[in-house]
Design a protein around this motif. Sequence first.
Motif: not given
Length: 79
Positions: A18-29
Amino acid sequence: MAICEFCLNYSAEGKCLIGLDIRKGMTCREFQPGLEKFCADPKDFVSGSQIVKMAMYFGIGRTELKKVKTMAAREESHR
């Protein structure tokens, strides 16, 4: 380990569908957990609590953990 590895929006090429940046942590909306991201073989699924414990072990918490619990309960009711 990143939250993206447990999300259905994460492609095999290592990109967010869906085009979001890859997260480094364990949260994503936009986190959408899938059973296939926790169990390589669906036959390995034992119970919803197994999936929740795995998620907690990997550091998934708060809102994302609620989504995992919902997904695990749904899978458990289908069996």
